[in-house]
Design a protein around this motif. Structure first.
Motif, mmCIF file in Angstrom:
data_model
loop_
_atom_site.group_PDB
_atom_site.id
_atom_site.type_symbol
_atom_site.label_atom_id
_atom_site.label_comp_id
_atom_site.label_asym_id
_atom_site.label_seq_id
_atom_site.Cartn_x
_atom_site.Cartn_y
_atom_site.Cartn_z
ATOM 1 N N GLY A 1 -18.168 14.256 10.104
ATOM 2 C CA GLY A 1 -18.448 15.550 10.716
ATOM 3 C C GLY A 1 -18.643 16.698 9.744
ATOM 4 N N PHE A 2 -18.817 16.389 8.457
ATOM 5 C CA PHE A 2 -19.037 17.445 7.466
ATOM 6 C C PHE A 2 -20.528 17.695 7.300
ATOM 7 N N ASP A 3 -20.897 18.962 7.278
ATOM 8 C CA ASP A 3 -22.291 19.352 7.089
ATOM 9 C C ASP A 3 -22.454 19.853 5.658
ATOM 10 N N VAL A 4 -22.970 18.988 4.799
ATOM 11 C CA VAL A 4 -23.139 19.327 3.386
ATOM 12 C C VAL A 4 -24.622 19.193 3.053
ATOM 13 N N HIS A 5 -25.160 20.197 2.375
ATOM 14 C CA HIS A 5 -26.574 20.168 2.000
ATOM 15 C C HIS A 5 -26.870 18.962 1.112
ATOM 16 N N ARG A 6 -28.027 18.381 1.317
ATOM 17 C CA ARG A 6 -28.455 17.219 0.531
ATOM 18 C C ARG A 6 -28.444 17.542 -0.968
ATOM 19 N N GLU A 7 -28.856 18.743 -1.312
ATOM 20 C CA GLU A 7 -28.888 19.149 -2.719
ATOM 21 C C GLU A 7 -27.490 19.100 -3.342
ATOM 22 N N THR A 8 -26.492 19.507 -2.592
ATOM 23 C CA THR A 8 -25.111 19.468 -3.083
ATOM 24 C C THR A 8 -24.674 18.030 -3.323
ATOM 25 N N VAL A 9 -25.030 17.152 -2.396
ATOM 26 C CA VAL A 9 -24.703 15.728 -2.546
ATOM 27 C C VAL A 9 -25.406 15.164 -3.779
ATOM 28 N N GLU A 10 -26.682 15.494 -3.951
ATOM 29 C CA GLU A 10 -27.431 14.989 -5.102
ATOM 30 C C GLU A 10 -26.847 15.496 -6.420
ATOM 31 N N HIS A 11 -26.421 16.749 -6.448
ATOM 32 C CA HIS A 11 -25.798 17.291 -7.662
ATOM 33 C C HIS A 11 -24.498 16.554 -7.977
ATOM 34 N N ALA A 12 -23.716 16.268 -6.947
ATOM 35 C CA ALA A 12 -22.451 15.553 -7.145
ATOM 36 C C ALA A 12 -22.705 14.138 -7.656
ATOM 37 N N VAL A 13 -23.702 13.470 -7.094
ATOM 38 C CA VAL A 13 -24.036 12.110 -7.534
ATOM 39 C C VAL A 13 -24.545 12.141 -8.977
ATOM 40 N N GLN A 14 -25.380 13.118 -9.304
ATOM 41 C CA GLN A 14 -25.876 13.236 -10.680
ATOM 42 C C GLN A 14 -24.721 13.456 -11.654
ATOM 43 N N ALA A 15 -23.799 14.326 -11.288
ATOM 44 C CA ALA A 15 -22.638 14.586 -12.150
ATOM 45 C C ALA A 15 -21.791 13.323 -12.307
ATOM 46 N N ALA A 16 -21.652 12.563 -11.229
ATOM 47 C CA ALA A 16 -20.884 11.314 -11.290
ATOM 48 C C ALA A 16 -21.568 10.307 -12.209
ATOM 49 N N TYR A 17 -22.897 10.233 -12.147
ATOM 50 C CA TYR A 17 -23.634 9.331 -13.035
ATOM 51 C C TYR A 17 -23.438 9.708 -14.491
ATOM 52 N N GLU A 18 -23.431 10.996 -14.759
ATOM 53 C CA GLU A 18 -23.282 11.448 -16.140
ATOM 54 C C GLU A 18 -21.905 11.107 -16.703
ATOM 55 N N LYS A 19 -20.915 10.966 -15.830
ATOM 56 C CA LYS A 19 -19.564 10.588 -16.265
ATOM 57 C C LYS A 19 -19.361 9.078 -16.280
ATOM 58 N N SER A 20 -20.254 8.333 -15.650
ATOM 59 C CA SER A 20 -20.035 6.902 -15.436
ATOM 60 C C SER A 20 -20.483 6.043 -16.609
#
Length: 97
Positions: free
Chosen positions: A58-77
């Motif tokens: 039920g959370f409404d989060v912008h796709r761009e925010t999700v993509e930024h979080a995934v990109q940041a996670a990739y950079e740490k992975s």
């Protein structure tokens, strides 16, 4: 993404961004060992996992925010190689002096 979390206006917003980051880290880490899947496909899958999980809860989060979080996670992975800036790059080309 951490900067965005620091500047969030409310505690609820900060906690939501923390959740998004945590989900992104988990999604990316779950895809590290996926064989035969390209980087862009792993990114799409991780984004889909995070976005879908948030929507299901039920959370409404912008796709761009999700993509930024995934990109940041990739950079740490482990999917992102660590580059030593003091080391000469290897090109696979043999140079004879």
């Amino acid at each position: 993404m951490v900067e965005k979390q620091k500047h969030a206006k409310t505690v609820q917003e900060k906690e939501l961004l923390g959740l998004v980051n945590s989900l992104a880290d988990n999604a990316v880490n779950s895809l590290v060992s996926a064989q035969g899947v390209t980087g862009p496909d792993k990114f799409k899958e991780a984004t889909k996992i995070v976005g879908g999980t948030l929507a299901d809860k039920g959370f409404d989060v912008h796709r761009e925010t999700v993509e930024h979080a995934v990109q940041a996670a990739y950079e740490k992975s482990d999917l992102t190689p660590t580059v030593d800036p003091n080391k000469e790059p290897q090109t696979g080309v043999v140079v004879h002096d």
